[in-house]
Scaffold this motif. Structure first.
Motif, PDB file in Angstrom:
ATOM      1  N   UNK A   1       0.901  -1.267   0.070  1.00  0.00           N
ATOM      2  CA  UNK A   1      -0.034   0.092  -0.169  1.00  0.00           C
ATOM      3  C   UNK A   1       0.830   1.305   0.031  1.00  0.00           C
ATOM      4  N   UNK A   2       2.120   1.085   0.200  1.00  0.00           N
ATOM      5  CA  UNK A   2       3.196   2.390  -0.292  1.00  0.00           C
ATOM      6  C   UNK A   2       3.638   2.988   1.262  1.00  0.00           C
ATOM      7  N   UNK A   3       3.557   1.839   2.116  1.00  0.00           N
ATOM      8  CA  UNK A   3       4.072   2.261   3.661  1.00  0.00           C
ATOM      9  C   UNK A   3       5.391   1.813   3.869  1.00  0.00           C
ATOM     10  N   UNK A   4       6.335   2.560   4.416  1.00  0.00           N
ATOM     11  CA  UNK A   4       7.612   1.802   4.715  1.00  0.00           C
ATOM     12  C   UNK A   4       7.348   1.170   6.240  1.00  0.00           C
ATOM     13  N   UNK A   5       8.197   0.086   6.393  1.00  0.00           N
ATOM     14  CA  UNK A   5       8.081  -0.537   7.624  1.00  0.00           C
ATOM     15  C   UNK A   5       9.181  -0.472   8.415  1.00  0.00           C
ATOM     16  N   UNK A   6       9.099  -0.050   9.608  1.00  0.00           N
ATOM     17  CA  UNK A   6      10.116   0.274  10.698  1.00  0.00           C
ATOM     18  C   UNK A   6      11.089  -1.005  10.963  1.00  0.00           C
ATOM     19  N   UNK A   7      12.303  -1.066  11.119  1.00  0.00           N
ATOM     20  CA  UNK A   7      12.941  -2.362  11.497  1.00  0.00           C
ATOM     21  C   UNK A   7      12.332  -3.088  12.519  1.00  0.00           C
ATOM     22  N   UNK A   8      12.171  -2.480  13.547  1.00  0.00           N
ATOM     23  CA  UNK A   8      11.595  -2.893  14.930  1.00  0.00           C
ATOM     24  C   UNK A   8      10.423  -3.820  14.576  1.00  0.00           C
ATOM     25  N   UNK A   9       9.563  -3.307  13.962  1.00  0.00           N
ATOM     26  CA  UNK A   9       8.157  -3.872  13.465  1.00  0.00           C
ATOM     27  C   UNK A   9       8.432  -5.011  12.638  1.00  0.00           C
ATOM     28  N   UNK A  10       9.249  -5.108  11.431  1.00  0.00           N
ATOM     29  CA  UNK A  10       9.541  -6.075  10.672  1.00  0.00           C
ATOM     30  C   UNK A  10      10.389  -7.171  11.308  1.00  0.00           C
ATOM     31  N   UNK A  11      11.130  -6.980  12.213  1.00  0.00           N
ATOM     32  CA  UNK A  11      11.907  -7.945  12.747  1.00  0.00           C
ATOM     33  C   UNK A  11      10.998  -8.570  13.823  1.00  0.00           C
ATOM     34  N   UNK A  12      10.025  -8.028  14.391  1.00  0.00           N
ATOM     35  CA  UNK A  12       9.235  -8.505  15.315  1.00  0.00           C
ATOM     36  C   UNK A  12       8.184  -9.592  14.590  1.00  0.00           C
TER      37      UNK A  12
END
Length: 219
Positions: free
Chosen positions: A195-206
């Motif tokens: 949808x065009x959002x960026x994912x913070x690494x903390x969220x992605x790693x979790x």
């Protein structure tokens, strides 16, 4: 598909330019000279935060807040997330609540404070000392010395103060708070990216850790 994220935030870049070191309030660039294992002298360029309180070992905390409803104890746990436009990447980013440490503040106190300020929710740090506070983690150690601890928090949705949470955002903060089922986090990250959002690494790693646990049946 990128229009979904852009429609939610009308922030936009005007220009980018070099920052004079004398103007820097939050970060600066440093040149490090070091000797590698073979005795060769080398140079490394990196960023450095200017905000770490004296005597503190971290710059900030991230808050992994789980929403819980005692009236529905078997409901799937939900993770509190945020949408916030970030100028360095010119995108709206999916993040956990987070914030810089204040002088004399413990990571736990900082997490509860930031959670209340950014989301309005009153949370409690887990009482399990084996899983309340993460080790110190570095966001991008090849580029910057920025580090943080993740603080694990629960939010009791039955408490009166959590029925209608009211954030107290700073003038420059424009944050949308929402929650997703914890076990769907990987799928939701993929969806947000589309949808065009960026994912913070903390969220992605979790999300990745949860998906590893599901696929390799680690629990």
């Amino acid at each position: 598909m990128a229009s979904s994220a852009k429609a939610l935030n009308k922030s936009r870049l005007i220009r980018r330019e070099r920052l004079d070191k004398a103007e820097a309030k939050w970060t600066t660039l440093v040149k490090t000279t070091y000797i590698d294992p073979e005795g060769v002298e080398r140079i490394w360029e990196s960023g450095e935060r200017l905000t770490r309180p004296e005597g503190c070992d971290i710059d900030a905390v991230g808050v992994a807040a789980i929403l819980q409803d005692p009236a529905n104890p078997h409901a799937e746990p939900r993770l509190l997330l945020q949408k916030q436009w970030r100028a360095p990447v010119d995108q709206t980013v999916i993040e956990v609540p987070a914030g810089l440490m204040d002088a004399g503040e413990s990571p736990e106190d900082c997490a509860v404070r930031e959670l209340k300020e950014e989301t309005g929710y009153i949370g409690v740090v887990l009482k399990d000392k084996s899983f309340d506070v993460s080790p110190v983690m570095f966001n991008d150690p090849g580029f910057c010395n920025t580090n943080l601890r993740m603080i694990h928090v629960t939010v009791d949705l039955s408490l009166p103060e959590n029925l209608t949470p009211q954030p107290r955002l700073e003038e420059s903060e424009f944050i949308e708070t929402f929650s997703v089922p914890l076990t769907d986090l990987w799928h939701m990250c993929k969806k947000f990216e589309q949808e065009g959002y960026a994912i913070d690494a903390r969220v992605g790693s979790l999300a990745e850790g949860i998906e590893f646990a599901k696929r390799w049946k680690l629990t």
